[in-house]
Design a protein around this motif. Sequence first.
Motif, PDB file in Angstrom:
ATOM      1  N   PRO A  33       0.805  -1.230   0.000  1.00 23.79           N
ATOM      2  CA  PRO A  33       0.000   0.000   0.000  1.00 23.79           C
ATOM      3  C   PRO A  33       0.833   1.272   0.000  1.00 23.79           C
ATOM      4  CG  PRO A  33      -0.080  -1.043   2.159  1.00 23.79           C
ATOM      5  CD  PRO A  33       0.583  -2.020   1.237  1.00 23.79           C
ATOM      6  N   THR A  34       2.004   1.263   0.654  1.00 23.03           N
ATOM      7  CA  THR A  34       2.808   2.489   0.693  1.00 23.03           C
ATOM      8  C   THR A  34       3.494   2.763  -0.637  1.00 23.03           C
ATOM      9  OG1 THR A  34       4.708   1.289   1.629  1.00 23.03           O
ATOM     10  CG2 THR A  34       3.204   2.368   3.178  1.00 23.03           C
ATOM     11  N   ALA A  35       3.334   1.864  -1.596  1.00 23.38           N
ATOM     12  CA  ALA A  35       3.860   2.106  -2.943  1.00 23.38           C
ATOM     13  C   ALA A  35       2.954   3.016  -3.758  1.00 23.38           C
ATOM     14  CB  ALA A  35       4.059   0.785  -3.691  1.00 23.38           C
ATOM     15  N   PHE A  36       1.675   3.166  -3.323  1.00 28.30           N
ATOM     16  CA  PHE A  36       0.760   3.999  -4.133  1.00 28.30           C
ATOM     17  C   PHE A  36       0.013   5.060  -3.325  1.00 28.30           C
ATOM     18  CE2 PHE A  36      -1.626   0.081  -3.141  1.00 28.30           C
ATOM     19  CZ  PHE A  36      -2.790   0.580  -2.601  1.00 28.30           C
ATOM     20  N   ILE A  37       0.276   5.175  -2.011  1.00 31.73           N
ATOM     21  CA  ILE A  37      -0.310   6.266  -1.234  1.00 31.73           C
ATOM     22  C   ILE A  37       0.759   6.880  -0.340  1.00 31.73           C
ATOM     23  CG2 ILE A  37      -2.699   5.458  -1.191  1.00 31.73           C
ATOM     24  CD1 ILE A  37      -2.129   4.200   1.547  1.00 31.73           C
ATOM     25  N   SER A  38       0.599   8.163  -0.016  1.00 32.27           N
ATOM     26  CA  SER A  38       1.518   8.837   0.894  1.00 32.27           C
ATOM     27  C   SER A  38       0.787  10.007   1.543  1.00 32.27           C
ATOM     28  CB  SER A  38       2.768   9.333   0.154  1.00 32.27           C
ATOM     29  OG  SER A  38       2.428  10.328  -0.787  1.00 32.27           O
ATOM     30  N   GLY A  39       1.479  10.719   2.450  1.00 31.88           N
ATOM     31  CA  GLY A  39       0.906  11.901   3.081  1.00 31.88           C
ATOM     32  C   GLY A  39      -0.347  11.605   3.885  1.00 31.88           C
ATOM     33  N   ALA A  40      -1.323  12.515   3.819  1.00 28.94           N
ATOM     34  CA  ALA A  40      -2.562  12.360   4.577  1.00 28.94           C
ATOM     35  C   ALA A  40      -3.342  11.127   4.138  1.00 28.94           C
ATOM     36  CB  ALA A  40      -3.425  13.616   4.428  1.00 28.94           C
ATOM     37  N   ALA A  41      -3.297  10.821   2.837  1.00 30.04           N
ATOM     38  CA  ALA A  41      -3.972   9.628   2.336  1.00 30.04           C
ATOM     39  C   ALA A  41      -3.372   8.373   2.957  1.00 30.04           C
ATOM     40  CB  ALA A  41      -3.876   9.559   0.815  1.00 30.04           C
ATOM     41  N   ALA A  42      -2.043   8.376   3.145  1.00 29.70           N
ATOM     42  CA  ALA A  42      -1.387   7.230   3.773  1.00 29.70           C
ATOM     43  C   ALA A  42      -1.803   7.102   5.229  1.00 29.70           C
ATOM     44  CB  ALA A  42       0.127   7.366   3.662  1.00 29.70           C
ATOM     45  N   ALA A  43      -1.931   8.229   5.935  1.00 30.32           N
ATOM     46  CA  ALA A  43      -2.344   8.187   7.343  1.00 30.32           C
ATOM     47  C   ALA A  43      -3.689   7.488   7.485  1.00 30.32           C
ATOM     48  CB  ALA A  43      -2.412   9.599   7.913  1.00 30.32           C
ATOM     49  N   ALA A  44      -4.645   7.862   6.640  1.00 28.18           N
ATOM     50  CA  ALA A  44      -5.967   7.244   6.696  1.00 28.18           C
ATOM     51  C   ALA A  44      -5.946   5.833   6.119  1.00 28.18           C
ATOM     52  CB  ALA A  44      -6.976   8.102   5.934  1.00 28.18           C
ATOM     53  N   GLY A  45      -5.274   5.658   4.965  1.00 27.43           N
ATOM     54  CA  GLY A  45      -5.265   4.360   4.298  1.00 27.43           C
ATOM     55  C   GLY A  45      -4.584   3.289   5.120  1.00 27.43           C
ATOM     56  N   ILE A  46      -3.410   3.592   5.679  1.00 30.87           N
ATOM     57  CA  ILE A  46      -2.695   2.615   6.502  1.00 30.87           C
ATOM     58  C   ILE A  46      -3.522   2.247   7.721  1.00 30.87           C
ATOM     59  CG2 ILE A  46      -0.677   2.296   7.992  1.00 30.87           C
ATOM     60  CD1 ILE A  46       0.915   3.970   5.969  1.00 30.87           C
ATOM     61  N   ALA A  47      -4.166   3.241   8.327  1.00 29.98           N
ATOM     62  CA  ALA A  47      -4.982   2.966   9.516  1.00 29.98           C
ATOM     63  C   ALA A  47      -6.167   2.079   9.180  1.00 29.98           C
ATOM     64  CB  ALA A  47      -5.458   4.277  10.131  1.00 29.98           C
ATOM     65  N   ILE A  48      -6.826   2.339   8.042  1.00 25.96           N
ATOM     66  CA  ILE A  48      -7.964   1.508   7.636  1.00 25.96           C
ATOM     67  C   ILE A  48      -7.513   0.074   7.392  1.00 25.96           C
ATOM     68  CG2 ILE A  48      -9.633   1.082   5.784  1.00 25.96           C
ATOM     69  CD1 ILE A  48      -9.854   4.149   5.497  1.00 25.96           C
ATOM     70  N   ILE A  49      -6.436  -0.076   6.623  1.00 23.52           N
ATOM     71  CA  ILE A  49      -5.927  -1.414   6.319  1.00 23.52           C
ATOM     72  C   ILE A  49      -5.547  -2.154   7.596  1.00 23.52           C
ATOM     73  CG2 ILE A  49      -4.027  -2.680   5.223  1.00 23.52           C
ATOM     74  CD1 ILE A  49      -3.964  -0.338   3.136  1.00 23.52           C
ATOM     75  N   ASN A  50      -4.840  -1.463   8.475  1.00 25.25           N
ATOM     76  CA  ASN A  50      -4.379  -2.112   9.697  1.00 25.25           C
ATOM     77  C   ASN A  50      -5.529  -2.445  10.639  1.00 25.25           C
ATOM     78  OD1 ASN A  50      -1.894  -2.906  11.191  1.00 25.25           O
ATOM     79  ND2 ASN A  50      -2.726  -1.511  12.725  1.00 25.25           N
ATOM     80  N   SER A  51      -6.497  -1.542  10.751  1.00 24.84           N
ATOM     81  CA  SER A  51      -7.606  -1.792  11.675  1.00 24.84           C
ATOM     82  C   SER A  51      -8.495  -2.934  11.183  1.00 24.84           C
ATOM     83  CB  SER A  51      -8.436  -0.522  11.874  1.00 24.84           C
ATOM     84  OG  SER A  51      -8.984  -0.076  10.656  1.00 24.84           O
ATOM     85  N   VAL A  52      -8.821  -2.933   9.894  1.00 25.68           N
ATOM     86  CA  VAL A  52      -9.651  -4.016   9.340  1.00 25.68           C
ATOM     87  C   VAL A  52      -8.871  -5.328   9.372  1.00 25.68           C
ATOM     88  CG1 VAL A  52     -10.806  -4.873   7.271  1.00 25.68           C
ATOM     89  CG2 VAL A  52     -11.016  -2.456   7.905  1.00 25.68           C
ATOM     90  N   GLY A  53      -7.608  -5.279   8.949  1.00 25.91           N
ATOM     91  CA  GLY A  53      -6.801  -6.490   8.958  1.00 25.91           C
ATOM     92  C   GLY A  53      -6.643  -7.059  10.348  1.00 25.91           C
ATOM     93  N   ASN A  54      -6.509  -6.190  11.341  1.00 29.68           N
ATOM     94  CA  ASN A  54      -6.297  -6.663  12.701  1.00 29.68           C
ATOM     95  C   ASN A  54      -7.555  -7.199  13.362  1.00 29.68           C
ATOM     96  OD1 ASN A  54      -3.564  -6.507  14.145  1.00 29.68           O
ATOM     97  ND2 ASN A  54      -3.534  -4.692  12.855  1.00 29.68           N
TER      98      ASN A  54
END
Length: 435
Positions: free
Chosen positions: A366-387
Amino acid sequence: MTDATLPGATAATADFESRTYKKVFMRIVPFLMLLYVIAYLDRVNVGFAKLQMSGDLGFSETVFGLGAGLFFIGYFLFEVPSNILLHKLGARVWIARIMVTWGLVSACFWFVETPVQFYALRFLLGLAEAGFYPGIILYITYWFPSHRRARIIAVFMAAIPISGIFGNPLSGWIMDAFNGVAGHQGWQWMFVIEAIPAVILGVVVYFYLDDRISDAKWLTGDEKALLQREIAADQKGKVQEASLGSVVKDPRIWAMAFIYFCIVMGQYGLTFWLPTLVKGAGIQGNLMIGAVSAIPFLCAVVVMILCGRSADRMRERRWHLIIPALVASAGFVVSATTGSPLIGIIALSAAAAGVLTCSPLFWSLPTAFISGAAAAAGIAIINSVGNLAGFVSPYAIGALRDATQSTAAGMYMLAGSLAIGALAIYLTPAKLVNR
Protein backbone atom coordinates in the motif's frame (compact mmCIF):
# COMPACT_ATOMS: atom_id res chain seq x y z
CA MET A 1 32.33 19.39 -15.59
CA THR A 2 34.05 17.00 -17.98
CA ASP A 3 33.05 13.39 -18.59
CA ALA A 4 36.21 12.30 -16.78
CA THR A 5 34.99 13.82 -13.53
CA LEU A 6 31.51 12.34 -13.66
CA PRO A 7 32.34 8.89 -12.24
CA GLY A 8 34.11 10.38 -9.24
CA ALA A 9 31.28 12.81 -8.62
CA THR A 10 28.72 10.03 -8.92
CA ALA A 11 30.68 7.85 -6.52
CA ALA A 12 30.96 10.71 -4.02
CA THR A 13 27.23 11.39 -4.26
CA ALA A 14 26.38 7.72 -3.76
CA ASP A 15 28.71 7.54 -0.76
CA PHE A 16 27.11 10.64 0.79
CA GLU A 17 23.65 9.18 0.24
CA SER A 18 24.67 5.85 1.76
CA ARG A 19 26.19 7.51 4.83
CA THR A 20 23.14 9.73 5.30
CA TYR A 21 20.67 6.85 5.22
CA LYS A 22 22.88 4.80 7.54
CA LYS A 23 22.86 7.72 9.96
CA VAL A 24 19.07 7.99 9.81
CA PHE A 25 18.72 4.23 10.18
CA MET A 26 20.92 4.07 13.28
CA ARG A 27 19.16 7.02 14.89
CA ILE A 28 15.59 5.86 14.29
CA VAL A 29 15.14 2.16 13.53
CA PRO A 30 16.79 0.46 16.57
CA PHE A 31 14.79 2.73 18.88
CA LEU A 32 11.54 1.98 17.04
CA MET A 33 12.36 -1.72 17.27
CA LEU A 34 12.77 -1.43 21.02
CA LEU A 35 9.38 0.26 21.29
CA TYR A 36 7.72 -2.48 19.24
CA VAL A 37 9.38 -5.25 21.26
CA ILE A 38 7.74 -3.79 24.38
CA ALA A 39 4.44 -3.18 22.57
CA TYR A 40 4.22 -6.69 21.19
CA LEU A 41 5.24 -8.28 24.47
CA ASP A 42 2.49 -6.42 26.34
CA ARG A 43 0.01 -7.37 23.62
CA VAL A 44 0.64 -11.13 23.53
CA ASN A 45 2.02 -11.97 26.99
CA VAL A 46 -1.53 -12.97 27.83
CA GLY A 47 -0.73 -16.15 25.88
CA PHE A 48 1.88 -17.01 28.50
CA ALA A 49 -0.27 -15.84 31.40
CA LYS A 50 -2.84 -18.38 30.22
CA LEU A 51 -0.61 -21.24 31.40
CA GLN A 52 -1.39 -20.23 35.02
CA MET A 53 -4.25 -17.77 34.66
CA SER A 54 -6.82 -20.13 33.15
CA GLY A 55 -6.37 -22.66 35.96
CA ASP A 56 -6.29 -20.05 38.74
CA LEU A 57 -9.40 -18.23 37.51
CA GLY A 58 -11.26 -21.13 35.90
CA PHE A 59 -11.23 -19.67 32.37
CA SER A 60 -12.17 -22.03 29.51
CA GLU A 61 -10.35 -22.06 26.16
CA THR A 62 -13.22 -20.07 24.65
CA VAL A 63 -13.12 -17.44 27.42
CA PHE A 64 -9.38 -17.01 26.94
CA GLY A 65 -9.68 -16.86 23.13
CA LEU A 66 -12.47 -14.27 23.32
CA GLY A 67 -10.55 -12.14 25.80
CA ALA A 68 -7.36 -12.32 23.75
CA GLY A 69 -9.29 -11.27 20.65
CA LEU A 70 -11.25 -8.39 22.24
CA PHE A 71 -8.02 -6.39 22.21
CA PHE A 72 -8.53 -5.98 18.47
CA ILE A 73 -12.10 -4.69 18.74
CA GLY A 74 -10.86 -1.73 20.78
CA TYR A 75 -7.92 -1.44 18.39
CA PHE A 76 -10.28 -1.38 15.39
CA LEU A 77 -12.56 1.32 16.80
CA PHE A 78 -9.81 3.86 17.54
CA GLU A 79 -7.25 2.99 14.86
CA VAL A 80 -8.21 5.47 12.12
CA PRO A 81 -8.75 8.54 14.35
CA SER A 82 -5.56 7.71 16.25
CA ASN A 83 -3.44 7.63 13.09
CA ILE A 84 -4.98 10.85 11.77
CA LEU A 85 -4.21 12.52 15.11
CA LEU A 86 -0.61 11.29 14.88
CA HIS A 87 -0.29 12.87 11.42
CA LYS A 88 -1.63 16.18 12.77
CA LEU A 89 -0.05 16.30 16.24
CA GLY A 90 3.28 14.64 15.47
CA ALA A 91 4.76 11.25 16.25
CA ARG A 92 6.59 12.08 19.45
CA VAL A 93 3.53 13.43 21.28
CA TRP A 94 1.11 10.78 20.12
CA ILE A 95 3.36 7.72 20.39
CA ALA A 96 4.39 8.86 23.87
CA ARG A 97 0.70 9.09 24.86
CA ILE A 98 0.01 5.64 23.43
CA MET A 99 2.86 3.96 25.28
CA VAL A 100 2.18 5.46 28.70
CA THR A 101 -1.54 4.64 28.43
CA TRP A 102 -1.09 1.03 27.37
CA GLY A 103 1.54 0.45 30.06
CA LEU A 104 -0.87 1.58 32.78
CA VAL A 105 -3.71 -0.54 31.39
CA SER A 106 -1.47 -3.60 31.06
CA ALA A 107 -0.45 -3.32 34.71
CA CYS A 108 -4.13 -3.37 35.72
CA PHE A 109 -4.37 -7.05 34.69
CA TRP A 110 -2.98 -7.68 38.19
CA PHE A 111 -6.55 -7.17 39.47
CA VAL A 112 -8.39 -9.55 37.08
CA GLU A 113 -10.64 -12.06 38.82
CA THR A 114 -13.58 -12.62 36.45
CA PRO A 115 -14.07 -13.11 32.69
CA VAL A 116 -15.86 -9.74 32.46
CA GLN A 117 -12.88 -7.93 33.99
CA PHE A 118 -10.57 -9.83 31.64
CA TYR A 119 -12.70 -8.84 28.62
CA ALA A 120 -12.90 -5.19 29.69
CA LEU A 121 -9.16 -4.77 30.17
CA ARG A 122 -8.29 -6.49 26.89
CA PHE A 123 -10.71 -4.13 25.12
CA LEU A 124 -9.22 -1.08 26.89
CA LEU A 125 -5.69 -2.25 26.06
CA GLY A 126 -6.70 -2.26 22.39
CA LEU A 127 -8.08 1.27 22.68
CA ALA A 128 -4.88 2.43 24.36
CA GLU A 129 -2.52 0.90 21.81
CA ALA A 130 -4.57 1.77 18.70
CA GLY A 131 -2.51 3.76 16.24
CA PHE A 132 0.92 2.64 17.48
CA TYR A 133 1.84 0.17 14.75
CA PRO A 134 0.32 2.02 11.76
CA GLY A 135 1.71 5.23 13.23
CA ILE A 136 5.22 3.78 13.15
CA ILE A 137 4.72 2.59 9.55
CA LEU A 138 3.54 6.08 8.62
CA TYR A 139 6.50 7.62 10.46
CA ILE A 140 8.92 5.45 8.47
CA THR A 141 7.43 6.81 5.22
CA TYR A 142 8.45 10.32 6.35
CA TRP A 143 12.12 9.31 6.33
CA PHE A 144 12.63 6.51 3.78
CA PRO A 145 11.47 6.32 0.11
CA SER A 146 9.62 3.28 -1.28
CA HIS A 147 12.67 1.52 -2.71
CA ARG A 148 14.30 1.39 0.76
CA ARG A 149 11.19 0.68 2.76
CA ALA A 150 10.76 -3.12 2.62
CA ARG A 151 14.14 -3.71 4.24
CA ILE A 152 13.56 -0.99 6.86
CA ILE A 153 10.12 -2.32 7.80
CA ALA A 154 11.45 -5.89 7.87
CA VAL A 155 14.21 -4.88 10.28
CA PHE A 156 11.72 -2.91 12.40
CA MET A 157 9.28 -5.82 12.50
CA ALA A 158 12.02 -8.21 13.51
CA ALA A 159 10.90 -6.84 16.88
CA ILE A 160 8.04 -9.38 16.78
CA PRO A 161 10.25 -12.48 16.80
CA ILE A 162 12.78 -10.72 19.05
CA SER A 163 10.00 -10.15 21.59
CA GLY A 164 9.30 -13.88 21.35
CA ILE A 165 12.97 -14.84 21.64
CA PHE A 166 13.52 -12.82 24.81
CA GLY A 167 9.96 -12.25 26.00
CA ASN A 168 8.80 -15.87 26.12
CA PRO A 169 11.66 -17.11 28.36
CA LEU A 170 11.38 -13.88 30.41
CA SER A 171 7.64 -14.36 30.91
CA GLY A 172 8.16 -17.99 31.87
CA TRP A 173 10.91 -17.08 34.33
CA ILE A 174 8.86 -14.29 35.96
CA MET A 175 5.86 -16.58 36.37
CA ASP A 176 7.97 -19.30 38.01
CA ALA A 177 10.25 -17.05 40.07
CA PHE A 178 7.56 -14.68 41.39
CA ASN A 179 4.74 -17.17 41.88
CA GLY A 180 3.54 -16.81 45.45
CA VAL A 181 5.64 -13.70 46.20
CA ALA A 182 3.69 -11.42 48.59
CA GLY A 183 0.78 -13.82 48.23
CA HIS A 184 0.21 -13.15 44.53
CA GLN A 185 0.40 -15.33 41.42
CA GLY A 186 3.25 -15.37 38.92
CA TRP A 187 1.03 -14.17 36.07
CA GLN A 188 0.06 -11.08 38.11
CA TRP A 189 3.70 -10.14 38.63
CA MET A 190 4.42 -10.74 34.94
CA PHE A 191 1.82 -8.21 33.81
CA VAL A 192 3.11 -5.51 36.16
CA ILE A 193 6.83 -6.06 35.58
CA GLU A 194 6.45 -6.13 31.78
CA ALA A 195 4.29 -2.97 31.81
CA ILE A 196 6.93 -0.78 33.47
CA PRO A 197 9.21 -0.39 30.37
CA ALA A 198 6.27 0.88 28.28
CA VAL A 199 5.65 3.78 30.67
CA ILE A 200 9.35 4.68 30.92
CA LEU A 201 9.96 4.53 27.17
CA GLY A 202 6.81 6.55 26.54
CA VAL A 203 8.44 9.45 28.35
CA VAL A 204 11.72 8.91 26.45
CA VAL A 205 9.87 9.03 23.09
CA TYR A 206 8.77 12.61 23.70
CA PHE A 207 12.35 13.82 24.01
CA TYR A 208 14.04 11.49 21.48
CA LEU A 209 11.91 11.36 18.31
CA ASP A 210 11.68 14.17 15.74
CA ASP A 211 8.39 14.68 13.95
CA ARG A 212 9.94 15.49 10.57
CA ILE A 213 13.24 15.76 8.72
CA SER A 214 13.41 19.53 9.16
CA ASP A 215 13.26 19.13 12.98
CA ALA A 216 16.26 16.78 13.17
CA LYS A 217 19.12 18.74 14.78
CA TRP A 218 21.37 15.69 14.39
CA LEU A 219 21.28 16.09 10.57
CA THR A 220 23.31 18.62 8.58
CA GLY A 221 21.69 20.96 6.07
CA ASP A 222 22.97 18.89 3.13
CA GLU A 223 21.68 15.66 4.69
CA LYS A 224 18.24 17.19 5.26
CA ALA A 225 18.15 18.44 1.66
CA LEU A 226 19.01 14.97 0.32
CA LEU A 227 16.33 13.24 2.39
CA GLN A 228 13.65 15.81 1.55
CA ARG A 229 14.53 15.60 -2.14
CA GLU A 230 14.28 11.79 -2.12
CA ILE A 231 10.94 11.82 -0.29
CA ALA A 232 9.53 14.45 -2.67
CA ALA A 233 10.62 12.41 -5.71
CA ASP A 234 9.14 9.25 -4.19
CA GLN A 235 5.76 10.89 -3.64
CA LYS A 236 5.30 11.88 -7.29
CA GLY A 237 2.41 9.99 -8.80
CA LYS A 238 1.07 8.80 -5.44
CA VAL A 239 -2.25 9.70 -3.87
CA GLN A 240 -1.31 12.21 -1.14
CA GLU A 241 -4.10 14.56 -0.10
CA ALA A 242 -7.49 12.89 0.09
CA SER A 243 -10.59 12.99 2.24
CA LEU A 244 -11.33 10.07 4.52
CA GLY A 245 -14.40 9.35 2.40
CA SER A 246 -12.38 9.04 -0.81
CA VAL A 247 -9.85 6.76 0.85
CA VAL A 248 -12.64 4.56 2.19
CA LYS A 249 -14.12 4.29 -1.34
CA ASP A 250 -10.80 3.27 -2.91
CA PRO A 251 -11.12 -0.47 -3.83
CA ARG A 252 -7.34 -0.88 -3.65
CA ILE A 253 -7.42 -0.05 0.06
CA TRP A 254 -9.99 -2.78 0.70
CA ALA A 255 -8.04 -5.29 -1.39
CA MET A 256 -5.01 -4.54 0.79
CA ALA A 257 -7.13 -4.88 3.96
CA PHE A 258 -8.33 -8.32 2.83
CA ILE A 259 -4.78 -9.52 2.17
CA TYR A 260 -3.63 -8.20 5.53
CA PHE A 261 -6.57 -9.88 7.28
CA CYS A 262 -5.43 -13.24 5.90
CA ILE A 263 -1.85 -12.65 7.06
CA VAL A 264 -2.88 -11.49 10.54
CA MET A 265 -5.04 -14.61 10.98
CA GLY A 266 -1.87 -16.66 10.82
CA GLN A 267 0.28 -14.22 12.79
CA TYR A 268 -1.88 -14.02 15.91
CA GLY A 269 -2.99 -17.62 15.72
CA LEU A 270 0.69 -18.44 16.11
CA THR A 271 1.75 -15.85 18.70
CA PHE A 272 -1.22 -16.25 21.07
CA TRP A 273 -1.32 -20.05 21.04
CA LEU A 274 2.35 -21.00 20.59
CA PRO A 275 3.02 -21.56 24.33
CA THR A 276 -0.05 -23.82 24.51
CA LEU A 277 1.02 -25.73 21.38
CA VAL A 278 4.53 -26.22 22.77
CA LYS A 279 3.13 -27.44 26.09
CA GLY A 280 0.87 -29.81 24.18
CA ALA A 281 3.96 -31.26 22.48
CA GLY A 282 5.14 -32.51 25.88
CA ILE A 283 7.40 -29.66 27.07
CA GLN A 284 7.12 -29.06 30.81
CA GLY A 285 7.88 -26.02 33.01
CA ASN A 286 7.13 -22.41 32.11
CA LEU A 287 10.79 -21.49 31.59
CA MET A 288 11.41 -24.49 29.31
CA ILE A 289 8.20 -23.78 27.37
CA GLY A 290 9.43 -20.22 26.92
CA ALA A 291 12.84 -21.38 25.71
CA VAL A 292 11.39 -23.83 23.17
CA SER A 293 8.83 -21.22 22.05
CA ALA A 294 11.74 -18.92 21.16
CA ILE A 295 13.04 -21.33 18.48
CA PRO A 296 10.41 -20.45 15.80
CA PHE A 297 11.05 -16.75 16.41
CA LEU A 298 14.81 -17.18 15.96
CA CYS A 299 14.14 -18.69 12.53
CA ALA A 300 11.75 -15.86 11.70
CA VAL A 301 14.32 -13.10 12.42
CA VAL A 302 16.75 -14.46 9.83
CA VAL A 303 14.15 -15.05 7.13
CA MET A 304 12.45 -11.65 7.63
CA ILE A 305 15.66 -9.67 7.15
CA LEU A 306 16.88 -11.73 4.17
CA CYS A 307 13.54 -11.46 2.37
CA GLY A 308 13.30 -7.71 3.06
CA ARG A 309 16.74 -7.13 1.53
CA SER A 310 15.91 -9.30 -1.46
CA ALA A 311 12.60 -7.50 -2.08
CA ASP A 312 14.29 -4.08 -2.09
CA ARG A 313 17.23 -5.24 -4.23
CA MET A 314 14.97 -6.83 -6.86
CA ARG A 315 12.19 -4.22 -6.42
CA GLU A 316 9.73 -7.10 -6.49
CA ARG A 317 6.97 -7.40 -3.89
CA ARG A 318 4.35 -9.99 -4.78
CA TRP A 319 6.39 -13.22 -4.92
CA HIS A 320 8.35 -12.16 -1.86
CA LEU A 321 4.97 -12.33 -0.07
CA ILE A 322 3.38 -15.29 -1.86
CA ILE A 323 6.18 -17.77 -1.16
CA PRO A 324 6.44 -17.08 2.62
CA ALA A 325 2.63 -17.24 2.92
CA LEU A 326 2.53 -20.68 1.27
CA VAL A 327 5.45 -21.92 3.39
CA ALA A 328 3.59 -20.79 6.52
CA SER A 329 0.42 -22.51 5.32
CA ALA A 330 2.29 -25.77 4.84
CA GLY A 331 3.93 -25.39 8.26
CA PHE A 332 0.56 -25.13 10.00
CA VAL A 333 -0.72 -28.23 8.16
CA VAL A 334 2.31 -30.31 9.11
CA SER A 335 2.17 -29.14 12.75
CA ALA A 336 -1.44 -30.32 12.91
CA THR A 337 -0.80 -33.74 11.38
CA THR A 338 2.51 -34.87 12.87
CA GLY A 339 2.78 -36.87 16.06
CA SER A 340 6.45 -36.02 16.55
CA PRO A 341 7.35 -33.12 18.89
CA LEU A 342 10.56 -32.51 16.90
CA ILE A 343 8.78 -32.33 13.55
CA GLY A 344 6.07 -30.20 15.18
CA ILE A 345 8.62 -27.61 16.35
CA ILE A 346 10.27 -27.60 12.89
CA ALA A 347 6.86 -27.10 11.25
CA LEU A 348 5.96 -24.30 13.66
CA SER A 349 9.33 -22.70 12.92
CA ALA A 350 8.53 -22.75 9.20
CA ALA A 351 5.08 -21.31 9.94
CA ALA A 352 6.58 -18.55 12.11
CA ALA A 353 9.26 -17.67 9.55
CA GLY A 354 6.69 -17.51 6.78
CA VAL A 355 3.88 -15.61 8.45
CA LEU A 356 6.11 -13.14 10.30
CA THR A 357 7.99 -12.41 7.07
CA CYS A 358 4.70 -11.58 5.36
CA SER A 359 3.81 -8.86 7.87
CA PRO A 360 6.61 -6.35 7.14
CA LEU A 361 6.78 -7.08 3.42
CA PHE A 362 3.05 -6.51 3.11
CA TRP A 363 3.39 -2.81 3.96
CA SER A 364 5.53 -2.22 0.90
CA LEU A 365 2.36 -2.82 -1.15
CA PRO A 366 0.00 0.00 0.00
CA THR A 367 2.81 2.49 0.69
CA ALA A 368 3.86 2.11 -2.94
CA PHE A 369 0.76 4.00 -4.13
CA ILE A 370 -0.31 6.27 -1.23
CA SER A 371 1.52 8.84 0.89
CA GLY A 372 0.91 11.90 3.08
CA ALA A 373 -2.56 12.36 4.58
CA ALA A 374 -3.97 9.63 2.34
CA ALA A 375 -1.39 7.23 3.77
CA ALA A 376 -2.34 8.19 7.34
CA ALA A 377 -5.97 7.24 6.70
CA GLY A 378 -5.26 4.36 4.30
CA ILE A 379 -2.69 2.62 6.50
CA ALA A 380 -4.98 2.97 9.52
CA ILE A 381 -7.96 1.51 7.64
CA ILE A 382 -5.93 -1.41 6.32
CA ASN A 383 -4.38 -2.11 9.70
CA SER A 384 -7.61 -1.79 11.67
CA VAL A 385 -9.65 -4.02 9.34
CA GLY A 386 -6.80 -6.49 8.96
CA ASN A 387 -6.30 -6.66 12.70
CA LEU A 388 -9.89 -7.78 13.21
CA ALA A 389 -8.31 -11.13 12.37
CA GLY A 390 -6.56 -10.74 15.70
CA PHE A 391 -10.04 -11.08 17.23
CA VAL A 392 -11.29 -13.83 14.92
CA SER A 393 -8.17 -16.01 15.01
CA PRO A 394 -7.62 -16.63 18.76
CA TYR A 395 -11.36 -16.80 19.47
CA ALA A 396 -11.97 -19.30 16.65
CA ILE A 397 -9.02 -21.46 17.71
CA GLY A 398 -10.22 -21.46 21.32
CA ALA A 399 -13.76 -22.41 20.30
CA LEU A 400 -12.48 -25.15 17.97
CA ARG A 401 -10.25 -26.53 20.75
CA ASP A 402 -13.21 -26.68 23.15
CA ALA A 403 -15.41 -28.30 20.49
CA THR A 404 -12.91 -30.86 19.16
CA GLN A 405 -10.42 -31.21 22.05
CA SER A 406 -7.70 -30.76 19.42
CA THR A 407 -5.66 -27.98 17.85
CA ALA A 408 -5.77 -29.53 14.37
CA ALA A 409 -8.93 -27.76 13.14
CA GLY A 410 -7.52 -24.38 14.19
CA MET A 411 -4.23 -25.00 12.39
CA TYR A 412 -6.10 -25.97 9.21
CA MET A 413 -8.07 -22.73 9.46
CA LEU A 414 -4.85 -20.70 9.66
CA ALA A 415 -3.33 -22.61 6.73
CA GLY A 416 -6.39 -21.95 4.57
CA SER A 417 -6.39 -18.25 5.40
CA LEU A 418 -2.76 -17.86 4.33
CA ALA A 419 -3.34 -19.77 1.11
CA ILE A 420 -6.26 -17.47 0.24
CA GLY A 421 -4.11 -14.46 1.05
CA ALA A 422 -1.37 -15.73 -1.28
CA LEU A 423 -3.92 -15.99 -4.09
CA ALA A 424 -5.13 -12.43 -3.45
CA ILE A 425 -1.53 -11.17 -3.60
CA TYR A 426 -1.02 -12.98 -6.91
CA LEU A 427 -4.09 -11.20 -8.33
CA THR A 428 -2.69 -7.77 -7.35
CA PRO A 429 -1.24 -5.98 -10.43
CA ALA A 430 2.57 -5.98 -10.27
CA LYS A 431 2.79 -2.47 -11.75
CA LEU A 432 0.82 -1.09 -8.79
CA VAL A 433 3.22 -2.28 -6.08
CA ASN A 434 6.65 -3.06 -7.56
CA ARG A 435 8.55 0.16 -6.85
